[in-house]
Design an enzyme around this catalytic site. Structure first.
Site, PDB file in Angstrom:
ATOM      1  N   SER A  24       0.831  -1.205   0.000  1.00 60.97           N
ATOM      2  CA  SER A  24       0.000   0.000   0.000  1.00 60.97           C
ATOM      3  C   SER A  24       0.867   1.258   0.000  1.00 60.97           C
ATOM      4  O   SER A  24       1.946   1.267   0.595  1.00 60.97           O
ATOM      5  CB  SER A  24      -0.885   0.011   1.250  1.00 60.97           C
ATOM      6  OG  SER A  24      -1.505   1.264   1.432  1.00 60.97           O
ATOM      7  N   TYR A  59      -2.114  -0.566  10.687  1.00 62.67           N
ATOM      8  CA  TYR A  59      -2.347  -1.227   9.390  1.00 62.67           C
ATOM      9  C   TYR A  59      -1.160  -0.958   8.469  1.00 62.67           C
ATOM     10  O   TYR A  59      -0.599  -1.874   7.877  1.00 62.67           O
ATOM     11  CB  TYR A  59      -3.644  -0.717   8.758  1.00 62.67           C
ATOM     12  CG  TYR A  59      -3.712  -0.956   7.276  1.00 62.67           C
ATOM     13  CD1 TYR A  59      -3.425   0.067   6.369  1.00 62.67           C
ATOM     14  CD2 TYR A  59      -4.001  -2.220   6.774  1.00 62.67           C
ATOM     15  CE1 TYR A  59      -3.434  -0.156   5.015  1.00 62.67           C
ATOM     16  CE2 TYR A  59      -4.013  -2.447   5.410  1.00 62.67           C
ATOM     17  CZ  TYR A  59      -3.727  -1.408   4.534  1.00 62.67           C
ATOM     18  OH  TYR A  59      -3.728  -1.634   3.175  1.00 62.67           O
ATOM     19  N   LYS A  97       1.911  -3.523   6.728  1.00 68.72           N
ATOM     20  CA  LYS A  97       2.321  -3.595   5.321  1.00 68.72           C
ATOM     21  C   LYS A  97       3.837  -3.404   5.200  1.00 68.72           C
ATOM     22  O   LYS A  97       4.516  -4.127   4.472  1.00 68.72           O
ATOM     23  CB  LYS A  97       1.592  -2.533   4.482  1.00 68.72           C
ATOM     24  CG  LYS A  97       0.117  -2.763   4.295  1.00 68.72           C
ATOM     25  CD  LYS A  97      -0.167  -4.039   3.510  1.00 68.72           C
ATOM     26  CE  LYS A  97      -1.647  -4.199   3.201  1.00 68.72           C
ATOM     27  NZ  LYS A  97      -1.960  -5.473   2.524  1.00 68.72           N
TER      28      LYS A  97
HETATM   29  C1  WQD Z   1      -9.690   9.464   0.594  1.00 62.64           C
HETATM   30  C2  WQD Z   1     -10.005  10.941   0.769  1.00 62.64           C
HETATM   31  C3  WQD Z   1     -10.363  11.599   3.042  1.00 62.64           C
HETATM   32  C4  WQD Z   1     -14.081   9.275   3.564  1.00 62.64           C
HETATM   33  C5  WQD Z   1      -6.898   4.620   2.768  1.00 62.64           C
HETATM   34  C6  WQD Z   1      -5.793   3.827   3.383  1.00 62.64           C
HETATM   35  C7  WQD Z   1      -4.923   3.255   2.287  1.00 62.64           C
HETATM   36  C8  WQD Z   1      -5.753   2.483   1.303  1.00 62.64           C
HETATM   37  C9  WQD Z   1      -6.858   3.353   0.741  1.00 62.64           C
HETATM   38  C10 WQD Z   1      -5.678   0.139   1.867  1.00 62.64           C
HETATM   39  C11 WQD Z   1      -9.283  11.570   1.961  1.00 62.64           C
HETATM   40  C12 WQD Z   1     -11.640  11.765   2.229  1.00 62.64           C
HETATM   41  C13 WQD Z   1     -12.924   9.823   3.035  1.00 62.64           C
HETATM   42  C14 WQD Z   1     -15.166  10.130   3.937  1.00 62.64           C
HETATM   43  C15 WQD Z   1     -13.896  12.020   3.200  1.00 62.64           C
HETATM   44  N1  WQD Z   1      -6.320   1.327   1.911  1.00 62.64           N
HETATM   45  N2  WQD Z   1     -12.845  11.175   2.854  1.00 62.64           N
HETATM   46  N3  WQD Z   1     -15.024  11.471   3.736  1.00 62.64           N
HETATM   47  O1  WQD Z   1      -7.327   7.570   3.537  1.00 62.64           O
HETATM   48  O2  WQD Z   1      -6.496   8.036   1.152  1.00 62.64           O
HETATM   49  O3  WQD Z   1      -6.375   5.724   2.078  1.00 62.64           O
HETATM   50  O4  WQD Z   1      -7.638   3.812   1.864  1.00 62.64           O
HETATM   51  O5  WQD Z   1      -4.625  -0.121   1.332  1.00 62.64           O
HETATM   52  O6  WQD Z   1      -3.980   2.395   2.902  1.00 62.64           O
HETATM   53  O7  WQD Z   1      -4.991   4.697   4.159  1.00 62.64           O
HETATM   54  O8  WQD Z   1      -8.580   6.690   1.506  1.00 62.64           O
HETATM   55  O9  WQD Z   1     -10.938   6.737   0.841  1.00 62.64           O
HETATM   56  O10 WQD Z   1     -10.371   6.832   3.327  1.00 62.64           O
HETATM   57  O11 WQD Z   1      -9.922   8.821   1.866  1.00 62.64           O
HETATM   58  O12 WQD Z   1     -13.802  13.248   3.045  1.00 62.64           O
HETATM   59  O13 WQD Z   1     -16.248   9.685   4.445  1.00 62.64           O
HETATM   60  O14 WQD Z   1     -11.398  11.085   1.024  1.00 62.64           O
HETATM   61  O15 WQD Z   1     -10.184  12.680   3.956  1.00 62.64           O
HETATM   62  O16 WQD Z   1      -8.931  12.905   1.613  1.00 62.64           O
HETATM   63  P1  WQD Z   1      -7.162   7.133   2.118  1.00 62.64           P
HETATM   64  P2  WQD Z   1     -10.035   7.216   1.917  1.00 62.64           P
END
Ligand code: WQD
Length: 338
Positions: A124, A149, A153
């Site tokens: 990741s 998490y 990784k």
């Molecule tokens: C994306 C953007 C949030 C939800 C994570 C893990 C990473 C990988 C992918 C496994 C950010 C914003 C999100 C919401 C929002 N997983 N957001 N409201 O955090 O980039 O990555 O998932 O491998 O390891 O860290 O993904 O989709 O949670 O967030 O505003 O209800 O969407 O702040 O900017 P992230 P995400």
């Protein structure tokens, strides 16, 4: 050629299984369905007219898992099995270290015993930590990770590198995913998180289908073009094709190689909300909320290495991602639950 997918009934695993079946490989899935559904097997058969062989087993239970290796000649392993919720890993870190590392150690010990020399790992972008400049490049420093998490990784990457150094004939590929989204074009398989989704796209999908009232956008005061977080969203089908390319690379190489799997472009939360609204034909209701702790303002991939060495490049657009995510969600409002 037979490919074993640990955790292969999950989101990335099931889409990779579909691509492997389409490419003519025989696929074995080892999964305990702790975060996936047996219905995936029927759906894959509908898609590919061929059914993966299933072992309903906990990959961390080595004695039970060994049956898979004893009963099949396995040519390559793609290792997906592991817990993957950032928030949950903060709440129950020992469960994450125990499960994710035990699943890996059991798999590698069996790979060693049965002389499987091709191993692809689901890593990741989170391993890059918070101190690197964007775009992230594979030769950049890794860590410190912002949650257990991410540490699992990173620790697993190190375990694989050390194992590979001790076995000259072994070939390992570490794939650092950016933000996988979307679903198979058929709408038969897709992302089906348990409970309230942590990630952006499944949350938007649930709001669009009426299962959740409104999207909370975590922070609109980031130093980005519109103040909301920027990420490198990649269609899960492009990601799956990246695994097939990595497996072909592993067949002809030795040692350990790391590749980013992303598009090399960043999209903001507001841009994704707008794109999804276009895909589902109505605006997605949202409200701004405080920043989520641990979130970075912006990151995306440098994709040159995968392009040049694997001959792989993401081809599907944000509109394709939203179209396919919506197609899956609207056909399966309750996911795989009938
Ligand atoms: C994306 C953007 C949030 C939800 C994570 C893990 C990473 C990988 C992918 C496994 C950010 C914003 C999100 C919401 C929002 N997983 N957001 N409201 O955090 O980039 O990555 O998932 O491998 O390891 O860290 O993904 O989709 O949670 O967030 O505003 O209800 O969407 O702040 O900017 P992230 P995400």
């Amino acid at each position: 050629m037979t490919v074993l997918l640990t955790g292969g009934a999950g989101y990335i695993g099931s889409h990779t299984a579909a691509e492997l079946l389409a490419a003519g490989y025989d696929v074995i899935i080892a999964d305990n369905f702790s975060n996936s559904s047996p219905a995936v097997l029927d759906r894959l058969e509908q898609i590919a007219w061929k059914r993966p062989k299933l072992y309903n087993v906990d990959v961390s239970d080595k004695s039970a898992f060994e049956r898979v290796f004893a009963e099949n000649k396995i040519d390559s392993v793609i290792h997906f099995a592991g817990y993957k919720s950032v928030g949950e890993s903060v709440r129950v870190p020992l469960n994450y270290y125990r499960n994710n590392i035990d699943c890996t150690l059991a798999t590698l010990e069996l790979v060693d015993k049965y002389s499987v020399n091709s191993f692809i790992f689901s890593s990741s972008a989170t391993v890059y930590g918070a101190e690197n400049e964007v775009p992230y490049r594979e030769d950049m420093r890794v860590g410190p990770c912002s949650n257990p998490y991410g540490w699992t990784k990173l620790f697993i990457e190190q375990i694989i590198k050390d194992f590979s150094s001790a076995k000259p004939e072994f070939s390992a590929v570490l794939l650092r995913y950016f933000n996988p989204v979307g679903a198979h074009r058929s709408g038969l398989i897709g992302e089906d998180p348990r409970g309230i989704p942590n990630n952006l796209m499944p949350y938007i999908s649930k709001v669009a289908v009426g299962a959740l009232p409104v999207l909370k956008i975590f922070g609109n005061d980031y130093p980005t073009r519109d103040g909301t977080g920027v990420r490198d969203y990649i269609h899960v089908i492009d990601l799956a094709k990246g695994h097939v390319a990595a497996m072909r690379f592993a067949e002809n190489n030795r040692g350990t190689e790391v590749f980013n799997l992303g598009t090399g472009k960043g999209e903001s939360v507001l841009e994704m909300v707008g794109a999804f609204g276009n895909a589902c034909g109505r605006p997605v209701p949202y409200e701004f909320a405080p920043r989520r702790s641990g979130d970075l303002p912006e990151y995306y991939a440098d994709v040159r290495k995968a392009n040049e060495v694997l001959g792989w490049k993401a081809e599907l657009s944000v509109a394709d991602m939203c179209r396919d995510a919506w197609n899956w969600q609207s056909r399966n409002p309750n996911g795989y639950e009938e």
